[in-house]
Write an enzyme that holds these catalytic residues in place. Structure first.
Site, short mmCIF file in Angstrom:
data_model
loop_
_atom_site.label_atom_id
_atom_site.label_comp_id
_atom_site.label_asym_id
_atom_site.label_seq_id
_atom_site.Cartn_x
_atom_site.Cartn_y
_atom_site.Cartn_z
N CYS A 2 0.71 -1.06 0.00
CA CYS A 2 -0.07 -0.12 0.10
C CYS A 2 0.81 1.17 -0.14
CB CYS A 2 -1.01 -0.09 1.39
SG CYS A 2 -2.00 -1.35 1.34
N ARG A 27 3.15 0.14 -5.27
CA ARG A 27 3.17 -0.69 -3.97
C ARG A 27 1.79 -1.24 -3.98
NH1 ARG A 27 6.87 1.40 -0.46
NH2 ARG A 27 5.43 0.80 1.58
N TRP A 74 -3.03 -2.54 -1.61
CA TRP A 74 -2.51 -3.92 -1.77
C TRP A 74 -3.22 -4.79 -0.75
CZ3 TRP A 74 -0.05 -7.84 0.49
CH2 TRP A 74 0.16 -9.13 -0.35
N ASN A 100 -0.93 1.50 5.98
CA ASN A 100 -0.12 0.48 5.20
C ASN A 100 0.45 -0.46 6.28
OD1 ASN A 100 1.74 -1.08 3.53
ND2 ASN A 100 3.22 0.55 3.88
N GLY A 101 0.13 -1.82 6.57
CA GLY A 101 0.74 -2.69 7.34
C GLY A 101 -0.31 -3.47 7.83
N GLU A 486 15.49 -17.68 -11.11
CA GLU A 486 15.16 -16.36 -11.44
C GLU A 486 14.44 -16.35 -12.78
OE1 GLU A 486 14.74 -13.81 -9.66
OE2 GLU A 486 14.62 -12.05 -11.37
N LYS A 490 10.24 -15.08 -13.10
CA LYS A 490 9.93 -13.77 -14.14
C LYS A 490 8.75 -14.21 -14.58
CE LYS A 490 11.36 -11.14 -12.37
NZ LYS A 490 12.31 -11.26 -11.38
N GLU A 493 5.52 -14.61 -12.45
CA GLU A 493 4.88 -13.47 -11.84
C GLU A 493 4.13 -12.54 -12.93
OE1 GLU A 493 8.88 -11.54 -10.76
OE2 GLU A 493 7.65 -10.65 -8.93
N HIS A 509 15.66 -37.12 -10.82
CA HIS A 509 15.37 -37.62 -9.62
C HIS A 509 13.75 -37.29 -9.19
CE1 HIS A 509 19.29 -38.49 -8.59
NE2 HIS A 509 19.89 -37.31 -8.58
N LYS A 608 5.29 -3.95 -5.61
CA LYS A 608 6.54 -3.82 -5.58
C LYS A 608 7.25 -4.07 -4.43
CE LYS A 608 10.31 -2.88 -8.11
NZ LYS A 608 10.76 -4.04 -8.74
C1 AGP Z 1 10.86 -9.81 -7.95
O1 AGP Z 1 10.44 -9.98 -9.28
C2 AGP Z 1 9.78 -9.86 -6.94
N1 AGP Z 1 8.59 -9.05 -7.21
C3 AGP Z 1 9.89 -10.12 -5.47
O2 AGP Z 1 10.19 -11.57 -5.40
C4 AGP Z 1 11.03 -9.10 -5.10
O3 AGP Z 1 12.08 -9.75 -5.35
C5 AGP Z 1 10.95 -9.59 -3.41
O4 AGP Z 1 9.58 -9.17 -3.01
C6 AGP Z 1 12.06 -8.96 -2.47
O5 AGP Z 1 11.87 -7.58 -2.52
P1 AGP Z 1 13.08 -6.67 -2.35
O6 AGP Z 1 14.50 -6.94 -2.94
O7 AGP Z 1 12.52 -5.10 -2.57
O8 AGP Z 1 13.50 -6.77 -0.83
#
Ligand code: AGP
Length: 613
Positions: A2, A27, A74, A100-101, A486, A490, A493, A509, A608
């Site tokens: 948020c 956010r 969010w 926010n929280g 990674e 990607k 996501e 395995h 984010k």
């Molecule tokens: C990455 O594409 C993600 N959106 C997510 O995994 C992110 O890397 C993770 O939330 C950690 O965020 P930070 O690096 O801001 O701590």
């Protein structure tokens, strides 16, 4: 998550609040709202969806007022709809709050207030907090500030809040615990924001609030900060960090694509002032200033989440290979509850793009309490993690707006490499010729990245042939294994296709049972020490008719003759391959998501900055 904005001053608040929300939309973006204080009334506007939806919803309404608070959400408690959107009003409608929280004990407080006869309009934890504040005012005769202090003393969890009072239009109140909040101080005006970006360009003076602090912003008076016991807190006014502001897409269709293409320049910025090309050496000020402490580490523990955790897996290999010191890599969310055996002989490296990730912050606090020395690797200057660590290095890749992290990943890998090289040289654990050769090879990486980026159109074409897939497997070994993880993250996501990363040899395995002609398998099969082994793994997949897309070293003929599709990358040292191999995987995920019509920069259910547990 948020995003919160607030303004009190002499100008119209609405445009300032909306512009601020736009900058904070990374956010959260499932609903948005604002409350304006004007002539003894509170006007509240809310909309499900993005900030643009809020603007449309309020377009024909009276949006005048020189004080207000706003929020982009969010969802944590309660589905994303207008009723659950912030701001939430107190029972009488006198107070408006944005939050926010997470208030963890909201259910207990809610049932107590229900017994007192209160009825709630939303299913959020936030509404409970503003009800509690007004309850304390009405039933216990407290003033607003005192009621806020008592309520915050009672709640368990994390919060950054901003409060407006219909009956006191010249004041806003803000408070923080474990969720970020920044106050901008202008000429006769105050700004409130979850990070500095909405404040940049409005004033150059900011105060980063600390946990347990409550800010009172009264028109015509200086900023006052007190704690929950009403003891006044000293605060430091700092300049707004450079290069903050609303980033543009610079002609790219999405921020993510722009950020992928920025990576060569990011690596240059990351090396600037740290790498001496002619000498082939690396100097990080954090290492220079803490050489003895870092060299004496018996063990490094890397804590991070998501993409940053993947970077940490690569960092482990750098530090173990170059410095010969054992490294553990932990998910920050698990570390904090795992009773970690950690003491003052350990150095904890916390990696976070945003510098606000709640789990990583909590892991840092735990490690600190056990005496460990904390080294931060962050992107956002002045962020909570950057301030909570003993020392650290910024990755300097500029604002990352796309929710899927790209340039921050390669920036983190680059800084981890610099850290390991600098430390290895200080500790004498690396042969000088290997050290200098690695630095020289690193300097060639930006050009090699540019080379890879030229395949953007080819990857766009190839991506169209993968939209049928419901599953993907990504395989790599050694330094390429975290890159496979990674790559899979990607794709998940932003395209919502299920994807898994594995060490290539682990395939047999179990996961090999999944292979059929429908299953795309992305191999990282570059020419390095693992090449022959990976080649066997490719053959194992082809023998079961899997569809192989291989990332290979330019000129490779062997894997190319077996794989269905190949993407070439220039040759480099094995330890530097993650920096260039990640790029085709980022582009692949991006183009598949675009082909499937997904909102690449704002994927569903994500945000984010993850400032909740
Ligand atoms: C990455 O594409 C993600 N959106 C997510 O995994 C992110 O890397 C993770 O939330 C950690 O965020 P930070 O690096 O801001 O701590």
């Amino acid at each position: 998550m948020c995003g919160i904005t607030g303004y009190i001053g002499t100008r119209e608040a609405w445009p300032i609040l909306i512009e601020g929300l736009r900058r904070l939309e990374y956010r959260g973006y499932d609903s948005a709202g604002a409350a304006l204080v004007n002539n003894g009334s509170l006007s509240v506007y809310k909309a499900k969806g993005k900030v643009a939806d809020l603007e449309s919803a309020a377009a024909d309404k009276d949006r005048s007022g020189t004080a207000g608070i706003a929020h982009t959400r969010w969802a944590t408690h309660g589905e994303p709809n207008t009723a659950n959107a912030h701001p939430h009003l107190s029972p009488s409608g006198r107070l408006a709050i944005v939050h926010n929280g997470i208030i963890e004990n909201y259910a207990t407080i809610k049932s107590r207030l229900r017994q007192e006869g209160y009825e709630f309009k939303s299913t959020t934890d936030t509404e409970v907090l503003v009800y509690l504040i007004e309850y304390l005012m009405q039933k216990h005769g407290k003033g607003l500030l005192e009621a806020v202090q008592s309520a915050l003393a009672e709640v368990v969890g994390a919060y950054a809040i901003a409060l407006a009072d219909r009956d006191d239009p010249d004041m806003l109140i803000a408070a923080r615990k474990s969720s970020p909040l920044v106050i901008g101080i202008g000429d006769g005006e105050f700004y409130i924001a979850s990070d500095v970006s909405p404040i940049a360009g409005c004033t150059d003076k900011v105060v980063y609030m600390e946990d347990g602090e409550i800010a009172i912003m009264r028109r015509g008076e200086p900023l006052k900060i007190v704690d929950l016991k009403n003891v006044e807190c000293r605060h430091e006014v700092r300049p707004v960090p450079e290069n903050i502001g609303l980033a543009g897409k610079d002609g790219f269709a999405h921020f993510m694509l722009k950020e992928i293409h920025e990576q060569p320049d990011c690596i240059i910025d990351c090396m600037r002032g740290r790498v001496d090309g002619p000498l082939g050496t690396v100097r990080l000020s954090a290492v220079t200033e803490n050489k003895e402490r870092l060299s004496a580490a018996r063990r490094f523990v890397i804590v991070a989440c998501g993409t940053s955790w993947h970077a940490g897996l690569i960092g482990k290999q750098y530090i173990e290979t170059f410095c010969h010191v054992p490294v553990e890599v932990a998910y920050a969310s698990e570390f904090r509850y795992s009773n970690p055996v950690i003491d003052s002989s350990d150095v904890v490296i916390a990696i976070s793009q945003s510098g606000e990730t709640a789990d990583t912050l909590a892991a840092i606090e735990l490690a600190k309490s056990k005496g460990a020395f904390i080294y931060g690797i962050c992107n956002v200057v002045g962020s909570s993690i950057a301030r909570a660590t003993d020392t650290g290095s910024y990755i300097h890749v500029g604002p990352e707006i796309g929710v899927a992290s790209t340039k921050a990943f390669t920036g983190q890998v680059a800084v981890l490499l610099l850290l390991a090289l600098n430390l290895a040289e200080a500790m004498g654990t690396m042969k000088p010729e290997t050290y200098h050769a690695t630095v020289k090879a690193l300097m060639e990486i930006p050009d090699k990245m540019r080379e890879v980026l030229k395949s953007d159109k080819v990857i766009a074409g190839l991506s169209r042939t993968f939209t049928y897939a419901h599953n993907f497997i990504y395989l790599g070994r050694g330094f390429s294994y975290p890159v496979a993880l990674e790559g899979a993250l990607k794709l998940k996501e932003i395209s919502y296709i299920h994807a898994e990363g594995y060490p290539a040899a682990e395939m047999k395995h179990g996961p090999i049972a999944l292979i059929d002609a429908e299953m795309p398998v992305v191999f990282i099969a570059t020419k390095n020490a693992m090449y022959e082994k990976v080649l066997s793994n490719v053959q194992e997949i082809k023998a079961r008719k899997g569809r192989v897309l291989a990332v290979v070293t330019a000129g490779d003929k062997v894997v190319s003759s077996i794989a269905d599709d190949v993407l070439e990358v220039p040759e480099t040292l094995e330890c530097l391959e993650p920096l260039i191999v990640s790029i085709p995987l980022q582009l692949l995920a991006y183009h598949i998501a675009v082909c499937k019509g997904k909102d690449v920069d704002r994927p569903r259910n994500l945000a984010k900055s993850v400032t909740v547990e």
